[in-house]
Design an enzyme around this catalytic site. Structure first.
Site, PDB file in Angstrom:
ATOM      1  N   HIS A  19     -65.666  72.262  10.308  1.00 12.69           N
ATOM      2  CA  HIS A  19     -66.175  72.229  11.330  1.00 12.69           C
ATOM      3  C   HIS A  19     -67.369  71.825  12.254  1.00 12.69           C
ATOM      4  O   HIS A  19     -68.047  72.679  11.410  1.00 12.69           O
ATOM      5  CB  HIS A  19     -65.133  73.324  12.238  1.00 12.69           C
ATOM      6  N   SER A  67     -65.884  60.449   9.908  1.00 13.11           N
ATOM      7  CA  SER A  67     -66.344  62.163  10.148  1.00 13.11           C
ATOM      8  C   SER A  67     -64.555  62.349  10.711  1.00 13.11           C
ATOM      9  O   SER A  67     -63.391  61.602  10.645  1.00 13.11           O
ATOM     10  CB  SER A  67     -66.296  61.591  11.071  1.00 13.11           C
ATOM     11  N   GLY A  68     -64.309  63.479  10.973  1.00 11.08           N
ATOM     12  CA  GLY A  68     -62.863  64.517  10.323  1.00 11.08           C
ATOM     13  C   GLY A  68     -62.419  64.075  11.523  1.00 11.08           C
ATOM     14  O   GLY A  68     -61.133  63.456  11.686  1.00 11.08           O
ATOM     15  N   ASP A  80     -60.346  63.981   7.344  1.00 14.84           N
ATOM     16  CA  ASP A  80     -59.726  64.568   7.161  1.00 14.84           C
ATOM     17  C   ASP A  80     -58.259  63.880   5.944  1.00 14.84           C
ATOM     18  O   ASP A  80     -57.913  64.574   5.480  1.00 14.84           O
ATOM     19  CB  ASP A  80     -58.864  65.463   8.137  1.00 14.84           C
ATOM     20  N   ASP A 130     -63.569  76.254  12.668  1.00 16.53           N
ATOM     21  CA  ASP A 130     -63.323  77.591  13.520  1.00 16.53           C
ATOM     22  C   ASP A 130     -62.364  77.595  13.816  1.00 16.53           C
ATOM     23  O   ASP A 130     -61.639  76.947  15.016  1.00 16.53           O
ATOM     24  CB  ASP A 130     -64.820  76.715  14.614  1.00 16.53           C
ATOM     25  N   HIS A 175     -58.903  66.861  16.967  1.00 16.90           N
ATOM     26  CA  HIS A 175     -58.395  66.485  15.807  1.00 16.90           C
ATOM     27  C   HIS A 175     -57.272  67.410  14.755  1.00 16.90           C
ATOM     28  O   HIS A 175     -56.385  67.127  13.291  1.00 16.90           O
ATOM     29  CB  HIS A 175     -58.901  65.675  14.712  1.00 16.90           C
ATOM     30  N   ASP A 225     -54.453  66.460  12.515  1.00 16.88           N
ATOM     31  CA  ASP A 225     -55.347  65.943  11.244  1.00 16.88           C
ATOM     32  C   ASP A 225     -55.168  67.312  10.238  1.00 16.88           C
ATOM     33  O   ASP A 225     -54.830  67.072   9.269  1.00 16.88           O
ATOM     34  CB  ASP A 225     -56.159  64.800  11.382  1.00 16.88           C
ATOM     35  N   ARG A 257     -51.130  71.384   5.756  1.00 14.43           N
ATOM     36  CA  ARG A 257     -49.770  70.801   4.547  1.00 14.43           C
ATOM     37  C   ARG A 257     -49.958  70.734   3.631  1.00 14.43           C
ATOM     38  O   ARG A 257     -48.799  70.916   2.072  1.00 14.43           O
ATOM     39  CB  ARG A 257     -48.660  70.861   5.682  1.00 14.43           C
TER      40      ARG A 257
END
Length: 128
Positions: free
Chosen positions: A8, A54-55, A60, A80, A87, A90, A96
């Protein structure tokens, strides 16, 4: 091993710092990263990183897809926990999936360092 590096925004300096510290170990593996994190690590080191988006733009999820296809061996995701992330679903899905497929996942610097030290130990044992 195939290792994903994600952080993050408030943790990017930290992942760069530990990537520099463990650069020799990381250089022996195939590295993947979300766009901004991977780019910043490559700018600060000699590491080569396959970049995803990008995430917040799906990176992700792209890494999660690799996990579900058996194409990721370890994830370093410095999160963080004090800042809301747009997101977050995500992020939770990636965590998970790492649990479902039993992929080692570090979400903080201390755990990341332990995983890097284990990679170092494995490399030393192969040489002896």
């Amino acid at each position: 091993m195939k290792i994903a590096l994600i952080a993050h925004d408030k943790k990017k300096k930290e992942i760069i710092r530990i990537s520099k510290e463990y650069e020799e170990i990381l250089s022996k593996h195939e590295l993947f990263g979300t766009g901004t994190t991977g780019t910043k690590i490559m700018e600060a080191t000699d590491l080569k990183i396959h970049l995803f988006k990008s995430g917040p733009l799906g990176g992700d999820q792209q890494i999660g897809a690799r996990v579900s296809e058996g194409e990721m061996d370890m994830i370093i995701f410095l999160r963080d926990p004090l800042t809301s992330q747009p997101h977050e679903p995500d992020v939770n899905a990636l965590i998970r999936l790492s649990d479902v497929y039993e992929i080692p996942l570090a979400t903080n610097k201390s755990t990341a360092i332990l995983l890097f030290k284990e990679l170092e130990n494995l490399a030393k044992n192969r040489l002896s």
